[in-house]
Write an enzyme that holds these catalytic residues in place. Structure first.
Site, PDB file in Angstrom:
ATOM      1  N   LEU A 143       0.860  -1.173   0.000  1.00 46.18           N
ATOM      2  CA  LEU A 143       0.000   0.000   0.000  1.00 46.18           C
ATOM      3  C   LEU A 143       0.899   1.226   0.000  1.00 46.18           C
ATOM      4  O   LEU A 143       1.980   1.213   0.594  1.00 46.18           O
ATOM      5  CB  LEU A 143      -0.908   0.023   1.242  1.00 46.18           C
ATOM      6  N   ASP A 144       0.464   2.289  -0.670  1.00 47.76           N
ATOM      7  CA  ASP A 144       1.221   3.532  -0.644  1.00 47.76           C
ATOM      8  C   ASP A 144       1.423   3.987   0.796  1.00 47.76           C
ATOM      9  O   ASP A 144       0.627   3.662   1.690  1.00 47.76           O
ATOM     10  CB  ASP A 144       0.487   4.630  -1.409  1.00 47.76           C
ATOM     11  N   ARG A 145       2.468   4.757   1.012  1.00 47.37           N
ATOM     12  CA  ARG A 145       2.808   5.224   2.365  1.00 47.37           C
ATOM     13  C   ARG A 145       1.591   5.825   3.076  1.00 47.37           C
ATOM     14  O   ARG A 145       1.360   5.577   4.262  1.00 47.37           O
ATOM     15  CB  ARG A 145       3.925   6.265   2.271  1.00 47.37           C
ATOM     16  N   THR A 147      -1.638   5.431   2.330  1.00 45.85           N
ATOM     17  CA  THR A 147      -2.862   4.632   2.248  1.00 45.85           C
ATOM     18  C   THR A 147      -2.801   3.611   3.370  1.00 45.85           C
ATOM     19  O   THR A 147      -1.772   2.976   3.589  1.00 45.85           O
ATOM     20  CB  THR A 147      -2.956   3.908   0.893  1.00 45.85           C
TER      21      THR A 147
END
Length: 316
Positions: A143-145, A147
């Site tokens: 997951l993106d930082r 998110t």
């Protein structure tokens, strides 16, 4: 000389990949040279390195103990935080909650305290991971930082292989909650072509060179004050897919500073509201078959995200 007997937990991988983990300081060139010179044999025979090892196979390394030890090094584990929360854990996998502002895997700015580092340290503290092991446990999805939501983690090689195969073959469905500007009244599917461009992505309805097709399904949950809470199902998974796709069709995510061109942020969020709240295991292979048809939900969430759900009068 060392003799290694392969067991069920480290089978079904290439011989050369296994040797590079076992002799973790050795360059590839050295491994292949030893194979060519028959200083490393598989089941008493010359091997190329591309063989798939199975339980019961015997690997013989005909080198002195000093030489073998010079190419082996116990892994180093740094003490980390424990920012994650356990959603589900058994002897094979961990499902955990990744909060916002935590990277999934090490990067240039955070080399020792990623979620992956934290989970490895957690296993080591429990005595479930030995530094001399030829296997390193790992997360299977990212997951993106900024998110938050569910991350899967393989505790042994068989579990890691099974999870990676399931993600590759779309046998694990991932669902996200997000909130956007605009009134979305009907469900839909966004199909576009995706290409990275620096730290952003470019999307197009038509194919562009080096692009990949992406598919995102969305369903409105609640509407209020020209804002919509959406349930998102990822069919493909590419960088910034949800954020860029929703902006592309005119519904920027609340709090998104990268893909919200109007830069509205009425809720004073530090980051875009995007939370992977649910995963569903479809039919799994034999090793993880007990997870087939099971669904896991992550109710953990940053307080700023909870406030936004309260705005829509919605609970997970």
């Amino acid at each position: 000389m060392v003799e290694i007997k392969i067991n069920k937990l480290n089978e079904n991988q290439r011989l050369d990949k296994y040797l590079l983990k076992y002799l973790n300081k050795a360059p590839k060139s050295f491994i292949y040279k030893m194979l060519r010179k028959k200083n490393i044999k598989l089941n008493g025979k010359k091997a190329e390195g591309n063989e798939i090892i199975i339980s019961g196979d015997i690997i013989n390394i005909y080198l002195s103990d000093d030489t073998i030890n010079s190419f082996k090094e116990d892994k180093q584990i740094n003490k980390t935080n424990q920012d994650f929360k356990i959603i589900f854990e058994d002897k094979n996998i961990i499902l955990c909650y990744k909060p916002i502002n935590l990277v999934s895997q090490p990067d240039i700015s955070n080399k020792n305290n990623s979620l992956n580092d934290q989970l490895i340290f957690y296993m080591h503290n429990k005595g479930e991971y030995i530094l001399s092991s030829d296997f390193t446990p790992s997360i299977c999805n990212r997951l993106d930082r900024n998110t938050s939501g569910i991350i899967t983690f393989g505790k042994n090689l068989k579990a890691l292989q099974s999870l990676n195969k399931a993600f590759k073959n779309n046998l694990i469905d991932k669902y996200y909650l997000t909130a956007v500007y605009g009134n979305v009244t009907q469900s839909g599917t966004i199909e576009l072509y995706h290409k990275k461009d620096g730290n952003k992505v470019v999307l197009s309805k038509k194919y562009i060179p080096n692009s990949k097709k992406i598919i995102t399904e969305y369903q409105p949950i609640a509407n209020k004050d020209n804002k919509t809470l959406l349930n998102i199902k990822l069919i493909t998974g590419k960088t910034h897919q949800i954020r860029a796709s929703l902006e592309h069709i005119g519904y920027p995510i609340i709090g998104d500073k990268k893909y919200n061109n109007n830069n509205f942020n009425h809720f004073n969020l530090k980051y875009q509201f995007l939370h992977c709240y649910k995963i569903h295991f479809k039919h799994q292979d034999e090793f993880l078959n007990y997870l087939s048809d099971k669904t896991f939900i992550c109710k953990n969430m940053d307080n700023s995200f909870k406030n936004l759900l309260d705005f829509f009068n919605y609970n997970i």
